[in-house]
Design an enzyme around this catalytic site. Structure first.
Site, PDB file in Angstrom:
ATOM      1  N   TYR A 188      15.073  53.972  26.364  1.00  0.00           N
ATOM      2  CA  TYR A 188      15.889  52.843  27.203  1.00  0.00           C
ATOM      3  C   TYR A 188      15.526  52.907  28.530  1.00  0.00           C
ATOM      4  O   TYR A 188      15.135  52.112  29.216  1.00  0.00           O
ATOM      5  CB  TYR A 188      17.514  53.102  27.007  1.00  0.00           C
ATOM      6  CG  TYR A 188      18.101  52.364  27.982  1.00  0.00           C
ATOM      7  CD1 TYR A 188      18.206  51.124  28.120  1.00  0.00           C
ATOM      8  CD2 TYR A 188      18.726  53.296  29.071  1.00  0.00           C
ATOM      9  CE1 TYR A 188      18.909  50.486  29.201  1.00  0.00           C
ATOM     10  CE2 TYR A 188      19.178  52.569  30.096  1.00  0.00           C
ATOM     11  CZ  TYR A 188      19.372  51.285  30.280  1.00  0.00           C
ATOM     12  OH  TYR A 188      19.957  50.731  31.548  1.00  0.00           O
TER      13      TYR A 188
ATOM     14  N   ASP B 186      19.807  48.632  25.251  1.00  0.00           N
ATOM     15  CA  ASP B 186      20.863  49.509  25.275  1.00  0.00           C
ATOM     16  C   ASP B 186      21.998  49.166  24.238  1.00  0.00           C
ATOM     17  O   ASP B 186      21.904  47.925  23.518  1.00  0.00           O
ATOM     18  CB  ASP B 186      21.268  50.021  26.446  1.00  0.00           C
ATOM     19  CG  ASP B 186      22.165  48.858  26.942  1.00  0.00           C
ATOM     20  OD1 ASP B 186      22.274  47.570  26.456  1.00  0.00           O
ATOM     21  OD2 ASP B 186      22.979  48.906  28.189  1.00  0.00           O
TER      22      ASP B 186
ATOM     23  N   GLU C 273      19.936  54.773  36.619  1.00  0.00           N
ATOM     24  CA  GLU C 273      19.839  54.746  34.944  1.00  0.00           C
ATOM     25  C   GLU C 273      20.296  55.978  34.327  1.00  0.00           C
ATOM     26  O   GLU C 273      20.871  56.155  33.500  1.00  0.00           O
ATOM     27  CB  GLU C 273      18.512  54.263  34.782  1.00  0.00           C
ATOM     28  CG  GLU C 273      18.253  52.706  34.899  1.00  0.00           C
ATOM     29  CD  GLU C 273      19.283  51.836  34.238  1.00  0.00           C
ATOM     30  OE1 GLU C 273      19.680  51.918  33.589  1.00  0.00           O
ATOM     31  OE2 GLU C 273      19.267  50.702  34.791  1.00  0.00           O
TER      32      GLU C 273
END
Length: 330
Positions: free
Chosen positions: A150, A168, A67
DNA sequence: AAGCCGGGGCT
DNA sequence: AGCCCAGGCTT
């Protein structure tokens, strides 16, 4: 807490109607969002890419590394860097111990190298404050350096199955088109968009949150593969028949919604990138480094200013007239 | 709210 | 050759 297997998303069954327990009198918008849920999650099971950080044997640390890398970089460029990172430093403990210069070298050209630094700082914080185990709650994750709203929600959801609302820009774009009927969501993440994301989120109580987590990843994948910013492939879209934007005749983006192009040539970011690329090859004399950048125009003031900013950021070190990645010079 | 922070692939 | 892209942090 130990890291759980991550096969729950692929086990979610679709088509059950008992999923929405609280729905006594379903409104039209709730009915729409339910139809979108079913279509999107069903599509995800058919069409999703097989990415290593989505496999059931991927650790929570692997998810966090992915991520972080994916925050600014397309999947294709992340893949080899993620594989190398996880091969060398498969846990927060090993990441925390690694030399900074190696961290920055393996990060390579993923961009925004301060994030590589923060990822290592996050590894150290996990070792110090969480016994080496990636924390599973949104708030604990949010407190780690480089982990924002996020990434905290994404790791809680994708690594631990916690049904947090993940948002996102891909998800914002799909929400905006399908539910609001606009072409693009605009530049800033507004309170209204956050409310919309919560309003269309599936019941997190149902199924221990499995379906809600599947919804997050499905919408993100839909935005990445089909409902793209510039050339959406509505012919391949599982929710095309339900899409408000499509039914409205694809109104074009307003001036406000259009993204502003980012300059590149001649910017500090380009100069910093060139300096980092040179430093990854090894130590250099400062004046030689400054003079040898493979850039067209030679603005020496800018080059020196950018090198100073790298030193300030901890991305480089200077001893005498030698400059190198951190920890390389004695 | 706005600006800074990389880099490469597609058109 | 130009256009496009995305989350976190700082101010």
């Amino acid at each position: 807490m130990s890291q759980k297997p991550r096969d729950r998303l692929s086990r979610v069954k679709t088509g059950a109607s008992s999923r929405y327990s609280g729905a006594i009198e379903e409104s039209e918008s709730l009915r729409l969002s339910q139809a979108v849920h079913e279509a999107a999650v069903s599509w995800y099971h058919r069409a999703a890419r097989d990415l290593p950080w989505r496999r059931q044997d991927c650790s929570a640390w692997g998810v966090l590394v992915s991520e972080t890398m994916l925050q600014q970089t397309p999947v294709a460029r992340v893949l080899p860097r993620w594989e190398e990172w996880m091969r060398r430093w498969p846990t927060p403990h090993e990441t925390a111990k690694a030399p900074v210069a190696e961290i920055l070298t393996v990060w390579d050209r993923l961009g925004y190298p301060r994030r590589a630094l923060r990822l290592q700082q996050t590894a150290a914080a996990i070792v110090e404050h969480h016994d080496g185990q990636v924390p599973s709650t949104r708030d604990e994750l949010r407190a780690l350096p480089g982990v924002g709203e996020y990434t905290a929600a994404a790791v809680a959801c994708f690594a631990f199955g916690v049904p947090e609302v993940v948002v996102d820009t891909n998800i914002r774009r799909v929400h905006t088109r399908v539910f609001s009927g606009h072409a693009l969501p605009g530049k800033t993440y507004t309170a209204q968009q956050r409310r919309l994301a919560h309003d269309v989120f599936p019941d997190p109580e149902h199924d221990c949150g499995q379906f809600a987590c599947a919804w997050n990843i499905a919408v993100m994948e839909l935005g990445a593969l089909v409902c793209t910013a510039r050339a959406p492939q509505c012919g391949a879209c599982p929710v095309a028949e339900l899409c408000t934007w499509r039914r409205a005749g694809f109104p074009p983006p307003t001036e406000e919604q259009k993204p502003r192009g980012q300059a590149w040539a001649g910017t500090d970011r380009q100069v910093r990138g060139a300096l980092m690329a040179a430093l990854r090859c090894g130590p250099a004399q400062r004046s030689v480094l400054i003079a040898s950048l493979p850039l067209p125009a030679a603005d020496l003031d800018q080059r020196h200013r950018c090198l100073e900013s790298l030193l300030t950021d901890g991305l480089a070190e200077q001893r005498g007239d030698q400059v190198a990645l951190p920890g390389v010079l004695r």
